[in-house]
Enzyme design. Structure first.
Site, PDB file in Angstrom:
ATOM      1  N   LYS A 111      -8.920 -10.202   3.290  1.00  0.00           N
ATOM      2  CA  LYS A 111      -9.016  -8.958   2.332  1.00  0.00           C
ATOM      3  C   LYS A 111     -10.433  -8.206   2.255  1.00  0.00           C
ATOM      4  O   LYS A 111     -11.267  -8.887   2.631  1.00  0.00           O
ATOM      5  CB  LYS A 111      -8.749  -9.547   0.967  1.00  0.00           C
ATOM      6  CG  LYS A 111      -8.248  -8.562   0.063  1.00  0.00           C
ATOM      7  CD  LYS A 111      -6.765  -8.131   0.268  1.00  0.00           C
ATOM      8  CE  LYS A 111      -6.033  -7.236  -0.768  1.00  0.00           C
ATOM      9  NZ  LYS A 111      -4.936  -7.106  -0.737  1.00  0.00           N
TER      10      LYS A 111
HETATM   11  P1  NAD Z   1      -2.414   2.202  -6.638  1.00  0.00           P
HETATM   12  O1  NAD Z   1      -4.141   2.353  -6.585  1.00  0.00           O
HETATM   13  O2  NAD Z   1      -1.709   3.033  -5.852  1.00  0.00           O
HETATM   14  O3  NAD Z   1      -2.126   2.128  -8.163  1.00  0.00           O
HETATM   15  C1  NAD Z   1      -2.522   1.349  -9.224  1.00  0.00           C
HETATM   16  C2  NAD Z   1      -1.972   1.776 -10.450  1.00  0.00           C
HETATM   17  O4  NAD Z   1      -2.592   0.861 -11.427  1.00  0.00           O
HETATM   18  C3  NAD Z   1      -2.493   3.084 -10.976  1.00  0.00           C
HETATM   19  O5  NAD Z   1      -1.222   3.685 -11.771  1.00  0.00           O
HETATM   20  C4  NAD Z   1      -3.509   2.933 -11.828  1.00  0.00           C
HETATM   21  O6  NAD Z   1      -3.937   3.991 -12.695  1.00  0.00           O
HETATM   22  C5  NAD Z   1      -3.134   1.557 -12.568  1.00  0.00           C
HETATM   23  N1  NAD Z   1      -4.130   0.834 -13.062  1.00  0.00           N
HETATM   24  C6  NAD Z   1      -5.499   0.487 -12.321  1.00  0.00           C
HETATM   25  N2  NAD Z   1      -6.266  -0.227 -13.232  1.00  0.00           N
HETATM   26  C7  NAD Z   1      -5.548  -0.634 -14.238  1.00  0.00           C
HETATM   27  C8  NAD Z   1      -5.842  -1.203 -15.558  1.00  0.00           C
HETATM   28  N3  NAD Z   1      -6.798  -2.000 -15.743  1.00  0.00           N
HETATM   29  N4  NAD Z   1      -4.853  -1.255 -16.385  1.00  0.00           N
HETATM   30  C9  NAD Z   1      -3.655  -0.561 -16.407  1.00  0.00           C
HETATM   31  N5  NAD Z   1      -3.458   0.122 -15.129  1.00  0.00           N
HETATM   32  C10 NAD Z   1      -4.447   0.227 -14.328  1.00  0.00           C
HETATM   33  O7  NAD Z   1      -2.526   0.546  -6.420  1.00  0.00           O
HETATM   34  P2  NAD Z   1      -1.146  -0.201  -5.779  1.00  0.00           P
HETATM   35  O8  NAD Z   1      -1.306  -0.193  -4.031  1.00  0.00           O
HETATM   36  O9  NAD Z   1       0.056   0.331  -6.271  1.00  0.00           O
HETATM   37  O10 NAD Z   1      -1.312  -1.511  -6.005  1.00  0.00           O
HETATM   38  C11 NAD Z   1      -0.962  -2.034  -7.196  1.00  0.00           C
HETATM   39  C12 NAD Z   1      -1.378  -3.737  -7.192  1.00  0.00           C
HETATM   40  O11 NAD Z   1      -0.315  -4.091  -6.194  1.00  0.00           O
HETATM   41  C13 NAD Z   1      -2.660  -4.256  -6.784  1.00  0.00           C
HETATM   42  O12 NAD Z   1      -2.771  -5.461  -7.538  1.00  0.00           O
HETATM   43  C14 NAD Z   1      -2.437  -4.494  -5.218  1.00  0.00           C
HETATM   44  O13 NAD Z   1      -3.270  -5.544  -4.712  1.00  0.00           O
HETATM   45  C15 NAD Z   1      -0.911  -4.997  -5.322  1.00  0.00           C
HETATM   46  N6  NAD Z   1      -0.405  -4.865  -3.995  1.00  0.00           N
HETATM   47  C16 NAD Z   1      -0.357  -3.732  -3.565  1.00  0.00           C
HETATM   48  C17 NAD Z   1       0.482  -3.506  -2.251  1.00  0.00           C
HETATM   49  C18 NAD Z   1       0.655  -2.220  -1.447  1.00  0.00           C
HETATM   50  O14 NAD Z   1       1.334  -2.198  -0.371  1.00  0.00           O
HETATM   51  N7  NAD Z   1       0.065  -1.007  -1.959  1.00  0.00           N
HETATM   52  C19 NAD Z   1       0.850  -4.728  -1.505  1.00  0.00           C
HETATM   53  C20 NAD Z   1       0.947  -5.800  -2.138  1.00  0.00           C
HETATM   54  C21 NAD Z   1       0.479  -5.799  -3.657  1.00  0.00           C
END
Ligand code: NAD
Length: 421
Positions: A111
Site C-alpha cells: 500500500k
Molecule cells: P473515494 O475517495 O472515491 O471516496 C471516499 C468517500 O468517503 C467520499 O464520499 C468522501 O467524501 C467520504 N469520506 C472521506 N472521509 C470521510 C470521513 N472521515 N467521514 C465520512 N465520509 C468520508 O474513495 P473510495 O475509492 O470509494 O474508497 C473508500 C474506501 O474503500 C476506502 O477505505 C478504501 O480503502 C476502500 N477500498 C477502495 C477500493 C477501490 O477500488 N476504490 C477497493 C477496496 C477498498
C-alpha cells in the site's frame, strides 16, 4: 467520553495485529512464520518536493509499504489524504496480503500513501506530486515487484501518470505496473465498478444465508465515492431500498428511499452531496445507527468503535472501507448477532479485477465486460463460501475466518519457499 478523543483501539496496524494474533492462535501457526508474517517485508518513506502553481516549493511525505511478496508481486492502492500515517499504510498493506490470499489471486500485499489534501491541489500540482512520488519509489515498483492501484483520493488519471512516469524511466511502455488505469491505456472494463459489484455479490450471498429477501431490505451507505456510489447503485438494482448515503459533508436520509442515479449525477456535477435536498441531512455518525437491514461503511477506517458499536441496528454489515470496525468493536457486534462480511472479503472485488487487468496487460488481449463480470462473480462467490465454511468449521466469526484463510494460504507458500539466507 469526549467524542473527539482518539481511542487506543484506533491505530489500524494494532487493529490488524489483534485479528492476526487471534487467527494465528486458532491456526496453531508456527512461531517463526508468525514473526515473519506479522511485520512488513519492506517500507520506504520518501520526500516529495513540488513546485506549486504560485512558484513556491512544498514538500510532501510519501510512503510505500510492501507487507508480503510471498505469493507474488505486492499489490495495493495509493491513498492521497491528510490523515495518511505510516502505521495506517502498514495496516492497509497487510490487509492487502490477506485479501489477495482470500480471493486466491497470485499477489502479495502493499500500500502507498501521500500526506496531502487532493481537493486543495490543482490538476498540475497533483500530477507533479504523482510523478515525483512515482520516481522516488520506482526502484521497488514493477509488474513483477509491486503493482499499485487507486484508493481514497486517487483515480484512473493518477494511475495513468504513474504508468507514464514509470515507463519513461524504464524506457518502455509498461502498462502492467499499475492497475485501475483508464480503459484504452490498458485498463480493464468493469474495474471502476468492481469493488462495489463485489460488495453487492457478498450482500446477496449473506442475505441468502440470513434468509432475507433483498426487496424487503433497507440499506444505508457511508461514503459516496467510487465504492459507495457503485455499491448503492447495485444494491438498489438488486431491489434494496437505499434510505441514506453520505460523504464527508454528512448524510442525506429519506425513509421512502433515495434516487441513487440522481445522487450520482449530483455528485458528478458538484463533487459533494451538499446542496442535494431530496431528503433530510444527518451526520455520518447518525447514519451508522439508523434502523436499517444492511449497513455499508464505504468511507474510511475506525467508524465503528467501542463508542458506538452497541448502537448498531443493522442485521448485515458489509465492509466497503478497509478497517471500518475496530477490534474492540468486533466483539460487541458479535454479541449483537450482526452478520459481518469483513473488509478483506467484502471489498476484494477491486483487487480481483485489478488482477484481471494485470493479466490482460501482460497477455495483450482484452476481455469483454461480461467476461470480467462472470469471472468476478465466480471468484467472489467462491471466496464468500470459503470464509463462511471456515467460520463454521472453527466456530469463529466471519472476520477471524477470513484472516485464518488468508494467513494460512500465505503461511503455506512461505513455508514452501523456505527462508533464504
Ligand atoms: P473515494 O475517495 O472515491 O471516496 C471516499 C468517500 O468517503 C467520499 O464520499 C468522501 O467524501 C467520504 N469520506 C472521506 N472521509 C470521510 C470521513 N472521515 N467521514 C465520512 N465520509 C468520508 O474513495 P473510495 O475509492 O470509494 O474508497 C473508500 C474506501 O474503500 C476506502 O477505505 C478504501 O480503502 C476502500 N477500498 C477502495 C477500493 C477501490 O477500488 N476504490 C477497493 C477496496 C477498498
Amino acid at each position: 467520553m469526549n467524542p473527539n478523543q482518539v481511542l487506543g483501539e484506533e491505530n489500524p496496524f494494532e487493529a490488524m495485529h489483534a485479528r492476526f494474533d487471534l487467527a494465528a492462535k486458532k491456526l496453531g501457526l508456527d512461531p517463526g512464520l508468525y514473526e515473519i508474517l506479522r511485520q512488513p517485508d519492506r517500507e520506504l518513506t520518501v520526500s516529495i518536493p513540488i513546485l506549486m502553481d504560485d512558484g513556491s516549493i512544498s514538500v510532501f511525505a510519501g510512503h510505500r509499504v510492501q507487507h508480503s511478496t510471498a505469493r507474488g508481486p505486492a499489490k495495493g492502492g495509493i491513498r492521497y489524504d491528510l490523515n495518511v500515517t505510516l502505521d495506517e499504510v502498514r495496516a492497509l498493506a497487510a490487509w492487502m496480503t490477506w485479501k489477495c490470499a482470500v480471493v486466491n489471486v497470485p499477489f502479495g500485499g502493499g500500500k502507498g500513501g501521500v500526506v496531502c489534501d487532493p481537493s486543495k491541489l490543482s490538476p498540475g500540482e497533483l500530477e507533479r506530486i504523482t510523478r515525483r512520488y512515482t520516481a522516488n519509489i520506482a526502484d521497488i515498483l514493477g509488474p513483477d515487484r509491486d503493482v499499485p492501484a487507486p484508493d481514497m483520493g486517487t483515480n484512473g488519471q493518477v494511475m495513468a501518470w504513474i504508468m507514464d512516469t514509470y515507463s519513461m524511466h524504464a524506457r518502455a511502455a509498461c502498462t502492467s505496473v499499475v492497475t485501475g488505469k483508464p480503459v484504452g491505456l490498458g485498463g480493464s472494463l468493469g474495474r471502476i465498478e468492481a469493488t462495489g459489484r463485489g460488495l453487492q455479490i457478498c450482500a446477496r450471498e449473506a442475505l441468502e444465508q440470513l434468509k432475507m429477501k433483498p426487496e424487503q431490505c433497507t440499506a444505508a451507505v457511508q461514503g459516496a465515492g467510487n465504492v459507495g456510489q457503485v455499491t448503492a447503485t447495485y444494491l438498489s438494482r438488486m431491489g434494496c431500498k437505499i434510505v441514506a448515503i453520505s460523504d464527508i459533508t454528512g448524510a442525506v436520509v429519506n425513509e421512502d428511499g433515495l434516487q441513487i442515479d440522481e445522487i450520482c449525477a449530483h455528485l458528478q456535477k458538484f463533487r459533494t452531496l451538499d446542496g442535494y435536498d431530496a431528503g433530510d441531512r444527518i451526520s455520518n455518525a447518525d447514519l451508522l445507527e439508523l434502523p436499517v437491514d444492511i449497513l455499508v461503511p464505504a468511507a474510511t477506517e475506525n467508524v465503528i468503535t467501542s463508542r458506538n458499536a452497541a448502537n448498531i441496528k443493522a442485521k448485515l454489515l458489509v465492509e466497503g472501507a478497509n478497517g471500518p470496525v475496530t477490534a474492540k468493536a468486533d466483539k460487541m457486534l458479535d454479541e449483537l448477532g450482526v452478520f459481518v462480511v469483513p473488509d478483506i472479503l467484502a471489498n476484494a472485488g477491486g483487487v480481483s479485477v485489478s488482477y484481471f487487468e494485470w493479466v490482460q496487460d501482460r497477455v495483450g488481449m482484452f476481455w469483454t465486460e461480461e467476461e470480467v463480470q462472470e469471472r468476478l462473480e465466480t471468484m467472489m462467490v467462491k471466496a464468500f463460501g470459503d470464509v463462511v465454511d471456515m467460520a463454521r468449521r472453527f466456530e469463529v466469526s466471519n472476520r477471524i475466518a477470513a484472516y485464518m484463510l488468508g494467513v494460512d494460504r500465505v503461511a503455506t507458500i512461505t513455508r514452501m519457499r523456505g527462508v533464504y539466507a
